[in-house]
Design an enzyme around this catalytic site. Structure first.
Site, PDB file in Angstrom:
ATOM      1  CE1 TYR A  30       0.977  -0.372   4.520  1.00 26.17           C
ATOM      2  CE2 TYR A  30      -0.029   1.815   4.396  1.00 26.17           C
ATOM      3  CZ  TYR A  30       0.745   0.702   5.119  1.00 26.17           C
ATOM      4  OH  TYR A  30       1.260   1.066   6.363  1.00 26.17           O
ATOM      5  NE  ARG A  49       6.677   4.466   0.623  1.00 27.61           N
ATOM      6  CZ  ARG A  49       6.456   5.218   1.657  1.00 27.61           C
ATOM      7  NH1 ARG A  49       7.474   5.669   2.534  1.00 27.61           N
ATOM      8  NH2 ARG A  49       5.346   5.663   1.562  1.00 27.61           N
ATOM      9  CE  LYS A 144       3.135   3.527   3.240  1.00 28.90           C
ATOM     10  NZ  LYS A 144       2.976   3.474   4.847  1.00 28.90           N
ATOM     11  CD  GLU A 176       9.941   1.971  10.329  1.00 26.73           C
ATOM     12  OE1 GLU A 176       9.975   3.062   9.620  1.00 26.73           O
ATOM     13  OE2 GLU A 176      10.026   0.786  10.018  1.00 26.73           O
ATOM     14  CG  LEU A 200       8.204   2.743   4.818  1.00 30.39           C
ATOM     15  CD1 LEU A 200       7.931   1.321   3.892  1.00 30.39           C
ATOM     16  CD2 LEU A 200       6.942   3.382   5.270  1.00 30.39           C
TER      17      LEU A 200
HETATM   18  N1  PDD Z   1       2.977   5.306   7.577  1.00 32.60           N
HETATM   19  N2  PDD Z   1       7.635   4.133   8.899  1.00 32.60           N
HETATM   20  C1  PDD Z   1       6.387   3.294   9.038  1.00 32.60           C
HETATM   21  C2  PDD Z   1       6.459   1.889   9.824  1.00 32.60           C
HETATM   22  C3  PDD Z   1       5.048   3.843   8.452  1.00 32.60           C
HETATM   23  O1  PDD Z   1       3.969   2.877   8.461  1.00 32.60           O
HETATM   24  C4  PDD Z   1       5.150   5.172   7.810  1.00 32.60           C
HETATM   25  C5  PDD Z   1       3.967   5.831   7.260  1.00 32.60           C
HETATM   26  C6  PDD Z   1       6.517   5.638   8.005  1.00 32.60           C
HETATM   27  C7  PDD Z   1       6.521   7.252   7.169  1.00 32.60           C
HETATM   28  O2  PDD Z   1       6.469   7.111   5.782  1.00 32.60           O
HETATM   29  P1  PDD Z   1       6.005   8.161   5.077  1.00 32.60           P
HETATM   30  O3  PDD Z   1       6.920   9.510   5.268  1.00 32.60           O
HETATM   31  O4  PDD Z   1       6.351   7.928   3.673  1.00 32.60           O
HETATM   32  O5  PDD Z   1       4.518   8.538   5.073  1.00 32.60           O
HETATM   33  C8  PDD Z   1       7.697   5.094   8.342  1.00 32.60           C
HETATM   34  C9  PDD Z   1       1.770   5.856   6.824  1.00 32.60           C
HETATM   35  C10 PDD Z   1       1.487   6.948   6.904  1.00 32.60           C
HETATM   36  C11 PDD Z   1       0.574   4.853   7.151  1.00 32.60           C
HETATM   37  O6  PDD Z   1       0.791   3.593   7.565  1.00 32.60           O
HETATM   38  O7  PDD Z   1      -0.551   5.130   7.315  1.00 32.60           O
END
Ligand code: PDD
Length: 277
Positions: A30, A49, A144, A176, A200
């Site tokens: 996703y 990504r 993801k 993270e 991620l």
């Molecule tokens: N989550 N790390 C994890 C485990 C995440 O689930 C997310 C984002 C990030 C940050 O990635 P980005 O900056 O590309 O949104 C890091 C999204 C927002 C979610 O699961 O809803």
């Protein structure tokens, strides 16, 4: 309205067969993409990504960039005015029977748009709380993937503890957040876990680093431990839906003096400018 496999339909009319491997195994990937003033933010980076995630799990990409853009824009015409976040999910598709191995199937594509409601200025000025927990996720956190069992448990723990985020550690190393990337600032140097299989690679992480550079911070993409996190000058988390947020309390203890840091304020301001580019 939502998008499902070529159709724009009411959300309560959208359904998938029980043999969809997304339902059976969480066999899918996703993306979450912010939309500011009708403009999809960092679309190419998100689609890049997405491609990486799809390649990693051998799901063919059902669309090229322009097709994705057209679908997103069409879906956004049905959304309320104001900033949105696009949630896009691609599963391997519908199988004939339940088996772990897979054949080439037609991927299931589901997309929805939700209002993106920013934290208030007052909340940001106060800062947010987090707790730390052991990172029990698998060893491909760079994908993801929709299989998010560990993350749902962390989200529930965060809810029970009334904190914004659960910050994860493998052994003593901070990886993270459960749904965000983590930054630790000490003596003018910003530290964040390097990209690789244990985190991620956040799109907002890259933008936070770009903003940090503009705020004259030295950047070290190197791992740091829980002790360093607890004793940091500033701690931030970043994600597409939360932007860059200051963490002022961890495990019930204040970070530094418990006030939102000056570097966070600089980086946050810079990030707001990037949104309007
Ligand atoms: N989550 N790390 C994890 C485990 C995440 O689930 C997310 C984002 C990030 C940050 O990635 P980005 O900056 O590309 O949104 C890091 C999204 C927002 C979610 O699961 O809803």
């Amino acid at each position: 309205m939502v998008y499902l496999n070529g159709n724009f339909i009411a959300k309560n009319k959208a359904s998938i067969p029980v043999m969809d491997r997304g339902f059976l195994f969480g066999d899918g990937v996703y993306e979450v993409i912010p939309v500011y003033q009708g403009k999809i933010f960092r679309l190419s980076a998100h689609l890049k990504r997405l491609q990486k995630s799809l390649d990693s799990v051998k799901i063919p990409n059902p669309h090229i960039e322009n097709e994705w853009l057209a679908i997103f824009n069409q879906l956004l015409t049905y959304a309320e005015t104001g900033n949105q976040s696009l949630y896009l999910q691609i599963t391997r598709g519908v199988d004939i029977c339940r088996k772990h191995s897979f054949d080439v199937l037609t991927p299931t594509v589901y997309i929805e748009a939700n209002p993106l409601i920013p934290k208030t200025k007052q909340m940001l000025e106060q800062g947010f709380s987090a707790i730390t927990q052991s990172d029990i996720r698998w060893s491909r956190c760079d994908i993801k993937a929709t299989s998010l069992l560990a993350n749902t448990l962390y989200a529930q723990t965060a809810k029970e503890h009334q904190v914004e985020e659960v910050i994860l550690h493998r052994e003593t190393i901070i990886t993270e957040g459960a749904t965000s990337n983590v930054f630790m600032l000490k003596n003018g140097t910003l530290h964040t876990h390097p990209t690789g299989v244990n985190i991620l690679s956040g799109i907002t992480r890259d933008l936070a680093l770009e903003s940090a550079q503009a705020c004259d911070l030295t950047i070290e993409e190197s791992s740091f431990n829980i002790n360093a996190l607890i004793n940091a000058d500033e701690v931030w988390i970043s994600s597409s839906t939360r932007e860059i947020m200051p963490i002022t309390q961890i495990n019930g203890q204040t970070v530094n003096d418990g006030k939102v840091g000056q570097y966070w304020a600089c980086v946050y301001t810079h990030y707001q400018r990037l949104k309007n580019d």
